[in-house]
Scaffold this active site. Structure first.
Site, PDB file in Angstrom:
ATOM      1  N   GLY A   2     -10.677  22.016  23.833  1.00  0.00           N
ATOM      2  CA  GLY A   2     -11.914  21.991  24.604  1.00  0.00           C
ATOM      3  C   GLY A   2     -12.071  20.664  25.327  1.00  0.00           C
ATOM      4  O   GLY A   2     -11.086  20.038  25.759  1.00  0.00           O
ATOM      5  N   SER A   3     -13.303  20.201  25.429  1.00  0.00           N
ATOM      6  CA  SER A   3     -13.603  19.078  26.320  1.00  0.00           C
ATOM      7  C   SER A   3     -13.115  17.714  25.833  1.00  0.00           C
ATOM      8  O   SER A   3     -13.140  16.758  26.617  1.00  0.00           O
ATOM      9  CB  SER A   3     -15.111  19.017  26.583  1.00  0.00           C
TER      10      SER A   3
END
Length: 484
Positions: free
Chosen positions: A217-218
């Protein structure tokens, strides 16, 4: 001699020759391998008949052999069991060894070449043979805090010392009790083994460094931002598109921002603000413009695509380099087929904290012989410069803003400047996302870099986010390291 007798004599001679050749091969060529094989019960019996060396953390054994009555003279015990299980591993009569028990088996058993003179000394002085010891780099207080902060949630925590690569904490949850596998009651051992292997929660798996990798993810936007800055085409002030949804070329789909809201006025944002607010469309556009190859090259520069031996074997990260434009946009935000472990994410943060230089992770501080003489002391080793010192400073400033005024405010520590990045990784339509956080502190004199993953939202389930679930765990670990 007639024909049938001659043929019979030839067959007998060939059989005798084959028997002589095979026994000679086993005796003189395969002997060492057969002796060392985990299936060689006689060798295990012999090892359990002598004192195996301890595995030590801060002067205290976390694995040790104690003398007992019974068929075997020594029993392997793990005083703090589950807390260090994925690092110590187990030493089992039935199932052999794992983790550090396997990686340093020859030292702990006293058969390593480096212990030759110690063995000679034991023979000359009439002492029973015994093994050497392995002291780990783990900090017991940091390890305890990491385990307690993660609690019953499934996931992992890794804390590194940025300047040396030493592993200060490595926790994988759920864990297991290695004492159950080292018992001399073989029925109990087999029962424990079956239960552990059939458990849906996979407690034997070291989620921190191996096993099934995670979509980052981020938190992976740090790698993408590094690639952007290192390309020379971007600065922290470079303006990027920040609409609520980014149209993906070659498709009819979009890459939405969290909450489907724009990242800034007029659908624009800067690179620094895109990291602070974790803007998906801006980083998706960077992925399209740079291409997946540049992002993969940057990941390789951080050393995370290597198969690392710390000395436990760490699974290499997966970062595809041959992707089309929409796939590159997804990869740039840590989705699509990008997969990492918490160790990899901690290495990225540690490299930025160390002026761009990534140090090789190391779990062993000192190896000693039975006479307590040091026979090995691994020294810090650089994997390489992932980014320039200037880029590292720009990334540090951007990550500080994440914690001070962005998505990572839960990681703030009073009186300490913290650099960090959140991540909430989508895992599929029917499962809750993973919560991530990575950080280092103090930002101007980093003493620790941390990565935390909590599987499927942890206690918050579908309401999870990296800032709410993983960041407080990272903060607790950093506070434990920085405590006076």
């Amino acid at each position: 001699m007639n024909g049938p007798l001659r043929r019979l004599a030839v067959v007998v001679a060939l059989l005798l020759g084959s028997l002589l050749l095979s026994t000679s091969w086993v005796q003189f060529v395969d002997a060492a391998g057969v002796s060392a094989g985990q299936g060689n019960v006689r060798e295990v019996y012999r090892e359990f008949g002598r004192e195996r060396g301890p595995i030590v953390v801060a002067g205290q054994p976390v694995a040790e052999s104690v003398e007992v009555d019974g068929a075997y003279r020594y029993l392997r015990q793990y005083p703090q069991g589950p807390l260090y299980a994925h690092t110590t591993g187990y030493y089992s009569i039935v199932y052999g060894t794992s983790a550090m028990e396997r990686a340093y088996n020859d030292v702990l058993a006293g058969t390593a070449d480096s212990l030759f003179y110690s063995r000679i000394g034991q023979v000359l002085t009439g002492q029973d043979p015994s093994g050497g010891s392995v002291q780990l780099t783990l900090d017991p207080e940091v390890q305890q805090v990491a385990a307690e902060a993660l609690g019953e949630q499934r996931g992992a925590v890794v804390a590194l010392e940025p300047a040396t690569g030493r592993v200060l904490a490595m926790v994988s949850s759920p864990s297991y009790d290695p004492d159950r596998l080292s018992s001399h009651d073989l029925g109990d051992v087999r029962q424990a083994w079956q239960e552990l292997n059939e458990a849906e929660s996979r407690p034997l798996e070291n989620r921190a460094i191996a096993g099934r990798l995670y979509p980052p993810g981020s938190v992976f936007k740090i790698v993408t931002a590094s690639a952007a800055l290192e390309s020379g085409q971007y600065t922290p002030e470079t303006q990027l598109p920040g609409p609520a949804e980014l149209d993906l070329p070659q498709t009819t789909t979009t890459l939405p921002n969290y909450g489907r809201v724009p990242c800034g006025p007029d659908d624009l944002t800067t690179l620094a603000d895109a990291l602070r607010t974790s803007c998906n469309p801006a980083f998706g556009q960077i992925g399209i413009d740079l291409g997946a190859g540049a992002i993969r090259d940057q990941a390789a520069a951080f050393g995370i695509l290597e198969q690392l031996e710390i000395p436990l074997t760490a699974t290499p990260a997966v970062v595809p380099g041959d992707l089309n434009a929409p796939q590159s946009a997804q990869a740039a935000i840590g989705q699509f087929d990008v997969r990492v472990s918490p160790l990899h994410v901690a290495m990225v943060s540690a490299g930025i904290a160390n002026d761009g230089v990534v140090m090789r992770p190391q779990l062993v501080r000192t190896v000693r012989g039975p006479d307590l003489q040091v026979v090995d002391e691994p020294q810090p080793e650089a994997i390489g410069a992932a980014v320039s010192p200037e880029t590292a400073q720009q990334l540090t400033d951007m990550m500080v803003q994440v914690v001070e005024a962005g998505t990572g405010t839960s990681a703030q520590i009073a009186g300490v400047v913290v650099a960090g990045k959140t991540g909430t990784a989508q895992t599929g339509n029917d499962t809750d996302p993973h919560a991530w956080f990575t950080s280092f502190a103090p930002a101007d004199d980093p003493q620790v870099a941390v990565a935390v993953v909590v599987e499927n939202g942890g206690d918050l389930g579908s309401e999870t986010s990296g800032g709410r679930v993983a960041a407080p765990i990272a903060r607790a670990v950093m506070e434990a390291v920085l405590a006076p």
